[in-house]
Motif scaffolding. Structure first.
Motif, mmCIF file in Angstrom:
data_model
loop_
_atom_site.group_PDB
_atom_site.id
_atom_site.type_symbol
_atom_site.label_atom_id
_atom_site.label_comp_id
_atom_site.label_asym_id
_atom_site.label_seq_id
_atom_site.Cartn_x
_atom_site.Cartn_y
_atom_site.Cartn_z
ATOM 1 N N THR A 1 0.984 -1.548 -0.091
ATOM 2 C CA THR A 1 0.161 0.397 0.228
ATOM 3 C C THR A 1 0.526 1.157 -0.154
ATOM 4 O OG1 THR A 1 -1.848 -1.075 1.486
ATOM 5 C CG2 THR A 1 -2.083 0.903 0.937
ATOM 6 N N SER A 2 1.396 1.205 0.527
ATOM 7 C CA SER A 2 2.714 2.611 0.979
ATOM 8 C C SER A 2 3.771 2.384 -0.562
ATOM 9 C CB SER A 2 3.476 2.317 2.153
ATOM 10 O OG SER A 2 4.116 1.905 2.248
ATOM 11 N N MET A 3 4.220 1.302 -0.088
ATOM 12 C CA MET A 3 5.128 1.254 -1.496
ATOM 13 C C MET A 3 4.646 0.808 -2.648
ATOM 14 S SD MET A 3 8.385 2.345 -0.382
ATOM 15 C CE MET A 3 8.874 2.085 -0.736
ATOM 16 N N ALA A 4 3.495 1.215 -3.531
ATOM 17 C CA ALA A 4 2.058 1.121 -4.865
ATOM 18 C C ALA A 4 3.538 1.916 -5.728
ATOM 19 C CB ALA A 4 1.184 1.540 -4.349
ATOM 20 N N TRP A 5 3.574 2.757 -5.660
ATOM 21 C CA TRP A 5 4.387 3.865 -7.170
ATOM 22 C C TRP A 5 5.750 2.711 -7.581
ATOM 23 C CZ3 TRP A 5 9.941 4.680 -5.758
ATOM 24 C CH2 TRP A 5 10.125 4.885 -4.353
ATOM 25 N N LEU A 6 5.899 1.757 -6.516
ATOM 26 C CA LEU A 6 7.777 1.028 -7.382
ATOM 27 C C LEU A 6 6.920 0.846 -8.464
ATOM 28 C CD1 LEU A 6 8.954 -0.184 -4.073
ATOM 29 C CD2 LEU A 6 9.854 2.219 -5.839
ATOM 30 N N GLY A 7 6.043 -0.013 -8.453
ATOM 31 C CA GLY A 7 5.300 -0.947 -9.654
ATOM 32 C C GLY A 7 5.385 -2.650 -9.977
ATOM 33 N N PRO A 8 6.481 -3.135 -10.954
ATOM 34 C CA PRO A 8 6.138 -3.756 -11.477
ATOM 35 C C PRO A 8 7.980 -4.178 -9.722
ATOM 36 C CG PRO A 8 6.129 -3.161 -13.277
ATOM 37 C CD PRO A 8 6.437 -2.084 -12.565
ATOM 38 N N PHE A 9 8.611 -3.253 -9.899
ATOM 39 C CA PHE A 9 9.993 -3.111 -8.447
ATOM 40 C C PHE A 9 9.615 -4.139 -7.818
ATOM 41 C CE2 PHE A 9 11.204 0.089 -11.540
ATOM 42 C CZ PHE A 9 12.468 -0.478 -12.273
ATOM 43 N N LEU A 10 8.043 -3.827 -6.595
ATOM 44 C CA LEU A 10 7.859 -5.418 -5.744
ATOM 45 C C LEU A 10 7.773 -6.726 -5.674
ATOM 46 C CD1 LEU A 10 4.353 -3.237 -5.082
ATOM 47 C CD2 LEU A 10 6.484 -2.686 -3.842
ATOM 48 N N LEU A 11 8.511 -7.067 -6.871
ATOM 49 C CA LEU A 11 8.388 -8.278 -7.246
ATOM 50 C C LEU A 11 9.936 -8.546 -5.645
ATOM 51 C CD1 LEU A 11 6.646 -9.463 -10.867
ATOM 52 C CD2 LEU A 11 6.087 -9.917 -8.087
ATOM 53 N N LEU A 12 11.005 -7.656 -6.565
ATOM 54 C CA LEU A 12 12.044 -7.844 -6.214
ATOM 55 C C LEU A 12 11.966 -7.700 -4.706
ATOM 56 C CD1 LEU A 12 14.224 -5.357 -8.186
ATOM 57 C CD2 LEU A 12 14.093 -7.757 -8.448
ATOM 58 N N PHE A 13 11.221 -7.761 -4.146
ATOM 59 C CA PHE A 13 10.531 -7.487 -2.426
ATOM 60 C C PHE A 13 10.065 -8.508 -2.259
ATOM 61 C CE2 PHE A 13 11.423 -2.650 -3.018
ATOM 62 C CZ PHE A 13 12.735 -2.760 -2.207
ATOM 63 N N ALA A 14 9.305 -9.748 -3.257
ATOM 64 C CA ALA A 14 8.737 -10.834 -2.783
ATOM 65 C C ALA A 14 9.584 -11.741 -2.984
ATOM 66 C CB ALA A 14 7.371 -10.914 -3.667
ATOM 67 N N ALA A 15 10.918 -11.250 -4.308
ATOM 68 C CA ALA A 15 11.675 -12.529 -3.956
ATOM 69 C C ALA A 15 12.515 -13.328 -3.558
ATOM 70 C CB ALA A 15 12.190 -11.930 -5.799
ATOM 71 N N LEU A 16 12.969 -11.041 -2.708
ATOM 72 C CA LEU A 16 14.251 -11.124 -1.551
ATOM 73 C C LEU A 16 13.293 -12.479 -0.097
ATOM 74 C CD1 LEU A 16 17.002 -10.607 0.078
ATOM 75 C CD2 LEU A 16 14.963 -8.275 -0.009
ATOM 76 N N LEU A 17 12.069 -11.777 0.452
ATOM 77 C CA LEU A 17 10.896 -12.599 1.422
ATOM 78 C C LEU A 17 10.911 -14.353 0.772
ATOM 79 C CD1 LEU A 17 8.763 -9.995 2.232
ATOM 80 C CD2 LEU A 17 10.871 -10.442 2.887
#
Length: 314
Positions: free
Chosen positions: A29-45
């Motif tokens: 919600t807070s970092m929605a502006w990152l767009g597809p780059f959110l997937l990088l955080f998901a991959a790290l987790l």
């Protein structure tokens, strides 16, 4: 783990996953502006989760003898009863080094054989396949309605994350306070029947009132019922089978059966949506017969699980 201890513990275990859902949704919600780059955080987790699983495996390998797998104890007792003490006659635990060396495909095929040889596991597979079909159907319906309502991709990401955050709060509260009590008092039959009944009601509600607000409310009800009651009840279905069936057949069901359900729902929704010219309310009605079959299967399976649990306790 037997049905009684599972009824008490599965809610607290599931609360860990819900905390992850809540954290991920608030972060999105807070970092929605990152767009597809959110997937990088998901991959790290996901990588952190994989590394954590290695620690679990090390802990299990160092368990004391009194906490060793039940399957090994059962096999040893069976061997003594038959007068056979040869190591070749013993069945190795699915977590033993020899079984870890087997290719994953072989484990899935062996699990497929176990499913086909057991009427109970076939019913479990049907229940989970129908569950995957209906739940994936809901997902495609939610995505379609919100895509037709919110034009910008940033707005859609924020709305999805906000809905998930809202849902996670209710799920977490229910898992910590209600799951154990509901499973203990109502039993497995009521637990696994609750999601199909809620899904049927949601399909009717969306057919009558299809805007995104109704979809969000139905999604909240569906997920809360599923994760607070039905998902722990589903895990209890595997407490009345052997350790071999639990490890191998469950892998086959999770990998093949549920993915087939997702694929079936995708094809069915695409066909209905194009045939009915995008009328979401009408599309919902075509899933009702599948939902009725899901309810019937859940009731029959819950009764069978209760019978097997009683036999196991004797």
């Amino acid at each position: 783990m037997d049905s009684e201890s599972g009824s008490r513990l599965f809610g607290f275990i599931g609360a860990g996953a819900t905390l992850g859902q809540l954290f991920g949704s608030l972060f999105a919600t807070s970092m929605a502006w990152l767009g597809p780059f959110l997937l990088l955080f998901a991959a790290l987790l996901m990588e952190l989760a994989a590394q954590s699983s290695k620690g679990i495996d090390k802990d299990v390998s160092h368990l004391p003898h009194e906490l060793s797998p039940i399957r090994k104890v059962d096999v040893d007792q069976h061997s003594e009863a038959d007068g056979r003490s040869s190591p070749a006659f013993k069945v190795s635990s699915p977590k033993s080094p020899s079984s870890r060396m087997r290719p994953q495909l072989w484990v899935i095929l062996d699990g497929f054989r176990l499913v086909l040889s057991s009427t109970y596991l076939l019913n479990v597979s049907l229940f989970l396949w129908l569950s995957a079909v209906i739940l994936s159907f809901f997902y495609f319906q939610k995505v379609t309605v919100i895509a037709m309502t919110v034009s910008s991709s940033l707005g859609r990401r924020k709305l999805f994350a906000q809905i998930n955050s809202f849902i996670a709060v209710f799920i977490l509260a229910g898992q910590l306070t209600l799951t154990g009590r509901i499973l203990t008092l109502a039993g497995v039959t009521a637990a696994i029947c609750s999601a199909p009944v809620a899904a049927f009601s949601n399909l009717v509600a969306i057919a009558v009132w299809p805007p995104w607000v109704a979809v969000a409310i139905c999604e909240t009800v569906r997920k809360v019922v599923t994760y607070v009651v039905t998902r722990p009840g589903r895990e209890l279905l595997f407490t009345v089978v052997t350790q071999e069936e639990k490890y191998k057949a469950k892998v086959c069901i999770d990998v093949i059966v549920q993915r087939l359900g997702d694929a079936t729902a995708a094809g069915m929704y695409k066909l209905l949506f194009s045939t009915l010219h995008g009328r979401t309310s009408t599309v919902s009605l075509y899933a009702l017969p599948i939902c009725l079959l899901w309810i019937f299967t859940a009731f029959h399976l819950g009764q069978r699980q209760a019978q097997l649990a009683k036999l196991q306790a004797v």
